[in-house]
Design a protein around this motif. Structure first.
Motif, PDB file in Angstrom:
ATOM      1  N   PRO A 166      -6.475  -1.403   0.827  1.00 20.86           N
ATOM      2  CA  PRO A 166      -5.607  -1.605   2.102  1.00 20.86           C
ATOM      3  C   PRO A 166      -6.871  -1.978   3.189  1.00 20.86           C
ATOM      4  O   PRO A 166      -6.227  -2.443   4.155  1.00 20.86           O
ATOM      5  CB  PRO A 166      -4.703  -0.247   2.296  1.00 20.86           C
ATOM      6  CG  PRO A 166      -4.848   0.124   1.099  1.00 20.86           C
ATOM      7  CD  PRO A 166      -6.143   0.039   0.278  1.00 20.86           C
ATOM      8  N   ALA A 211       1.003  -1.190   0.113  1.00 17.93           N
ATOM      9  CA  ALA A 211      -0.152   0.071   0.151  1.00 17.93           C
ATOM     10  C   ALA A 211       0.672   1.319   0.049  1.00 17.93           C
ATOM     11  O   ALA A 211       0.202   2.304  -0.069  1.00 17.93           O
ATOM     12  CB  ALA A 211      -1.022   0.070   1.227  1.00 17.93           C
ATOM     13  N   PRO A 225      -1.012   4.689   2.768  1.00 14.41           N
ATOM     14  CA  PRO A 225      -2.163   3.854   2.443  1.00 14.41           C
ATOM     15  C   PRO A 225      -3.406   4.696   2.586  1.00 14.41           C
ATOM     16  O   PRO A 225      -3.844   5.483   3.324  1.00 14.41           O
ATOM     17  CB  PRO A 225      -2.306   2.914   3.240  1.00 14.41           C
ATOM     18  CG  PRO A 225      -1.138   2.956   4.294  1.00 14.41           C
ATOM     19  CD  PRO A 225      -0.340   4.169   3.814  1.00 14.41           C
TER      20      PRO A 225
END
Length: 135
Positions: A112, A55, A59
């Protein structure tokens, strides 16, 4: 653009600027798919890798995702945009859903905040389902 904390930052262009793109004064967002389009961005995933998934340093947050969904739902309602996979979609879906060749954009094909949702279609469907819930 939706920041990680859910704050929304408006762009330099108005939505009306994308009614026509012939004058080159518009918000370029997606290759060959800007005319008549509204782009909602999330400031996240810098340095992210699709596979194996990473990620990146920033993220996408759950707050950010939820706020983006709210923004999309508001725009869909205000502009009477039907919620379909051809009208409300991510960069990752453009090539498949609209048949417009893109340059490897895979956002959003991984979440994520929800590792079980994988792939452009799955992420797009999740986004559209959430948008519909808010309408």
């Amino acid at each position: 653009m939706v920041e990680g904390d859910g704050n929304v930052v408006r762009g330099d262009h108005t939505i009306a600027d994308n009614v026509s793109t012939v004058n080159d004064d518009y918000a370029a967002h997606t290759l060959r798919a800007n005319t008549g389009s509204i782009g909602v961005s999330m400031a996240c995933m810098a340095g992210a890798v699709e596979s194996p998934f990473n990620a990146g340093k920033f993220p996408m947050t759950e707050t950010q995702w939820n706020r983006a969904i709210e923004v999309i739902a508001h725009l869909a309602d205000f502009y009477h945009i039907p919620v379909t996979d051809k009208t409300i979609l991510s960069h990752a879906e453009v090539q498949t859903n609209l048949g417009i060749q893109q340059r490897g954009k895979w956002d959003v094909a991984r979440l994520p905040l929800d590792p079980k949702t994988v792939g452009a279609k799955a992420c797009g469907n999740k986004m559209r389902e959430r948008v519909k819930e808010l309408l």
